[in-house]
Design a protein around this motif. Structure first.
Motif, PDB file in Angstrom:
ATOM      1  N   PRO A 173      -1.051   3.020  -0.735  1.00 55.86           N
ATOM      2  CA  PRO A 173      -2.224   2.158  -0.550  1.00 55.86           C
ATOM      3  C   PRO A 173      -3.503   2.946  -0.242  1.00 55.86           C
ATOM      4  CG  PRO A 173      -0.458   1.675   1.041  1.00 55.86           C
ATOM      5  CD  PRO A 173      -0.098   2.952   0.379  1.00 55.86           C
ATOM      6  N   ARG A 244      -3.623  -0.799   5.473  1.00 50.30           N
ATOM      7  CA  ARG A 244      -3.052   0.178   4.532  1.00 50.30           C
ATOM      8  C   ARG A 244      -1.826   0.859   5.119  1.00 50.30           C
ATOM      9  NH1 ARG A 244      -8.897   2.592   2.852  1.00 50.30           N
ATOM     10  NH2 ARG A 244      -9.286   1.205   1.077  1.00 50.30           N
ATOM     11  N   ALA A 247       1.021  -1.500   4.838  1.00 51.43           N
ATOM     12  CA  ALA A 247       1.477  -1.571   3.440  1.00 51.43           C
ATOM     13  C   ALA A 247       2.291  -0.321   3.098  1.00 51.43           C
ATOM     14  CB  ALA A 247       0.280  -1.710   2.503  1.00 51.43           C
TER      15      ALA A 247
END
Ligand SMILES: [Zn+2]
Length: 283
Positions: A173, A244, A247
């Motif tokens: 990400p 992020r 993720a």
């Protein structure tokens, strides 16, 4: 690969520093005026014993912080919202020596960002290559840097790091990344927010990775809840960084190591990945 979590003393913060309360200016004020304190939290630096040479990530804090006048009196955060304690033998130099790592074994020093508790041990690395993101260096330098809370007058006179721009090479990400080793298994990724040029270091270890997240959050729990700290320069950027990281951890088993999380050393020792956190098991 051996990774050492090196504790260079402790830092106590106001509770609203560790987890921000409110938004914008009010968030900063809450951090300053909060009467509730955290206990002493660890200040971690790391050493990665890589076959290509040791990579030191951050330099921790210096014992000089207890000298009167070390921090400028006019700087409100150091007066009202933070208390550090470091013994001389807790500085990173003597600790590396005890681990059997000599300065010539160190291939490079990466500074995740330039806050005092990450750059305070710089004097132990006068002859080593030191990497800092260009954004961070520019933000932290000069009078403006001092106004932003960087204790840049205490940097060694010789301090002239290699500044890096992370190239636009996506890594999971993260929109940019930079491998630090020939093997490509130690990777810098941008984690801005707490400071604009903050970088994280991802170490690939077979079926999992170790994520040296610096001050992206103060605890793994805050990262999972998406709670930003009380002093970060850019709240929105901080939120996006945490998103992020979540993720990334969802797609790759990740040992998440924040620099001031009391559980960091145990997580590293057990290689405990994010999904395995006790609070997650219970939830
Ligand atoms: Zn910081």
């Amino acid at each position: 690969m051996k990774i050492h979590a090196i504790q260079t003393g402790t830092v106590a913060l106001t509770a609203s520093w560790r987890e921000g309360v409110g938004h914008g200016r009010r968030r900063m004020l809450n951090t300053l005026l909060d009467r509730e304190w955290t206990g002493p939290l660890p200040i971690y630096a790391f050493a990665i014993e890589h076959p290509e040479g040791v990579i030191v990530v951050d330099t921790g804090e210096t014992a000089r912080v207890t000298e009167p006048g070390y921090f400028p009196r006019w700087q409100p955060f150091f007066r009202f919202a933070v208390r550090e304690r470091v013994e001389p033998e807790e500085e990173i130099g003597p600790q590396l020596e005890r681990l059997g790592v000599t300065p010539s074994d160190v291939r490079m020093v990466v500074l995740t960002h330039l806050h005092t508790d990450h750059a305070g041990g710089l004097h132990h690395f006068p002859s080593n290559q030191i990497l800092v993101s260009r954004t961070e260096m520019e933000y932290a330098t000069g009078v403006r840097g001092r106004l932003r809370g960087y204790i840049n007058k205490r940097w060694p006179a010789w301090f002239s790091p290699t500044t890096v721009d992370l190239p636009p090479a996506p890594f999971g990400p993260f929109p940019q990344s930079l491998p630090l080793t020939e093997a490509g298994d130690v990777i810098l990724v941008p984690v801005p927010g707490h400071s604009p040029g903050q970088v994280g270091v991802i170490v690939e270890e077979g079926d999992h990775t170790v994520f040296l997240a610096a001050d992206s959050s103060y605890t793994e729990s805050a990262m999972l809840r998406g709670v930003v700290d009380g002093i970060g320069a850019d709240e929105d950027a901080e939120c996006l960084t945490l998103e992020r990281i979540r993720a990334y951890a969802a797609e790759t088993p990740t040992v998440y190591l924040a620099s001031h999380d009391p559980d960091t050393a145990a997580r590293l020792a057990e290689r405990k990945t994010v999904g395995e956190a006790p609070e997650q098991v219970r939830a």
